[in-house]
Scaffold this motif. Structure first.
Motif, PDB file in Angstrom:
ATOM      1  N   THR A  84       2.477  -0.318   4.470  1.00 51.54           N
ATOM      2  CA  THR A  84       1.231  -0.330   3.859  1.00 51.54           C
ATOM      3  C   THR A  84       0.142   0.748   4.555  1.00 51.54           C
ATOM      4  OG1 THR A  84       0.474  -2.248   4.826  1.00 51.54           O
ATOM      5  CG2 THR A  84       1.512  -2.577   2.872  1.00 51.54           C
ATOM      6  N   VAL A  85       0.666   1.332   5.499  1.00 50.39           N
ATOM      7  CA  VAL A  85      -0.256   2.113   6.472  1.00 50.39           C
ATOM      8  C   VAL A  85      -0.042   3.525   6.065  1.00 50.39           C
ATOM      9  CG1 VAL A  85      -0.646   0.472   8.173  1.00 50.39           C
ATOM     10  CG2 VAL A  85       1.162   2.401   8.181  1.00 50.39           C
ATOM     11  N   ARG A  86      -0.975   4.416   6.352  1.00 54.22           N
ATOM     12  CA  ARG A  86      -1.247   5.859   6.053  1.00 54.22           C
ATOM     13  C   ARG A  86      -0.460   6.779   7.096  1.00 54.22           C
ATOM     14  NH1 ARG A  86      -4.823   7.331   1.982  1.00 54.22           N
ATOM     15  NH2 ARG A  86      -5.914   5.685   1.105  1.00 54.22           N
ATOM     16  N   TYR A  87       0.086   6.028   8.008  1.00 55.15           N
ATOM     17  CA  TYR A  87       0.869   6.646   9.327  1.00 55.15           C
ATOM     18  C   TYR A  87       2.031   6.231   9.691  1.00 55.15           C
ATOM     19  CZ  TYR A  87      -1.750   2.881  11.205  1.00 55.15           C
ATOM     20  OH  TYR A  87      -2.277   1.768  11.382  1.00 55.15           O
ATOM     21  N   VAL A  88       2.572   6.941  10.660  1.00 56.52           N
ATOM     22  CA  VAL A  88       3.838   6.376  11.484  1.00 56.52           C
ATOM     23  C   VAL A  88       3.577   6.655  12.784  1.00 56.52           C
ATOM     24  CG1 VAL A  88       6.469   6.609  11.799  1.00 56.52           C
ATOM     25  CG2 VAL A  88       5.195   6.631   9.297  1.00 56.52           C
ATOM     26  N   LYS A  89       3.692   5.829  13.777  1.00 59.93           N
ATOM     27  CA  LYS A  89       3.655   5.990  15.328  1.00 59.93           C
ATOM     28  C   LYS A  89       4.909   5.916  15.842  1.00 59.93           C
ATOM     29  CE  LYS A  89      -0.951   3.907  15.564  1.00 59.93           C
ATOM     30  NZ  LYS A  89      -1.851   2.918  16.025  1.00 59.93           N
TER      31      LYS A  89
END
Length: 182
Positions: A84-89
């Motif tokens: 559901t987030v706009r990034y990947v870490k």
């Protein structure tokens, strides 16, 4: 080499194709989400296919073993997580369910998909023999505080930063730039 995901925006046509394939597939044996994750999984497979090529597997019996036949990577199992987030870490993890340790694939590919934003990320790939060596077992119900993720089944996890990067996979398959979907 520094880990970096490939972020893509996928088309409405790709989404429609993924939904059609998911409805034809139904529920695979031992499906953790009982078929509810099929569309997300197919989005990951189709985006991988558009970025790096290969042939999507159509035989349901073989789909239990691998998803894509690739000329250099051979049998590729694409593992996709919905987000559901706009990034990947880099410390986020790819997961492989523990119930199929003898899966007949040569490489694992890890994808993330945000269906609300129509965004997907290629997070890395790793040969199966190295996944087995470098992954760690997570028991159903265990919580990973680094990712605020609770396992819904026994699985093996690996940090994305441990996987091969975009540049490493591109050099392996002999292309200089992936096809951009953005």
């Amino acid at each position: 080499m520094k880990w970096e995901p490939i972020e893509c925006e996928y088309s409405a046509e790709l989404l429609e194709g993924a939904m059609a394939r998911a409805s034809r597939l139904g529920e695979l044996r031992n499906s953790i989400r009982r078929g509810a994750g099929n569309t997300t999984g197919y989005i990951g497979e189709l985006v991988f296919n558009q970025l790096f090529g290969g042939m999507l597997e159509e035989d349901k019996k073989k789909l239990y073993q691998y998803d894509v036949l690739h000329p250099e990577l051979n049998r590729v199992e694409v593992k996709t997580k919905k987000t559901t987030v706009r990034y990947v870490k880099a410390h986020y993890e790819g997961s492989v369910a523990a119930f199929n340790p003898n899966q007949e694939c040569d490489n694992y590919v890890f994808m993330r998909v945000n269906e609300d934003l129509r965004r997907a990320w290629f997070c890395g790939h790793i040969p199966k023999k190295y996944f087995v060596k470098y992954s760690r077992r997570i028991e159903s119900g265990d919580n990973d505080a680094r990712n605020d993720w609770t396992a819904s089944a026994n699985c093996y996890n690996i940090d994305y930063e441990t996987c091969n990067t975009m540049l490493e996979i591109l050099s392996l398959i002999h292309i200089s730039e992936p096809t951009r979907l953005l």
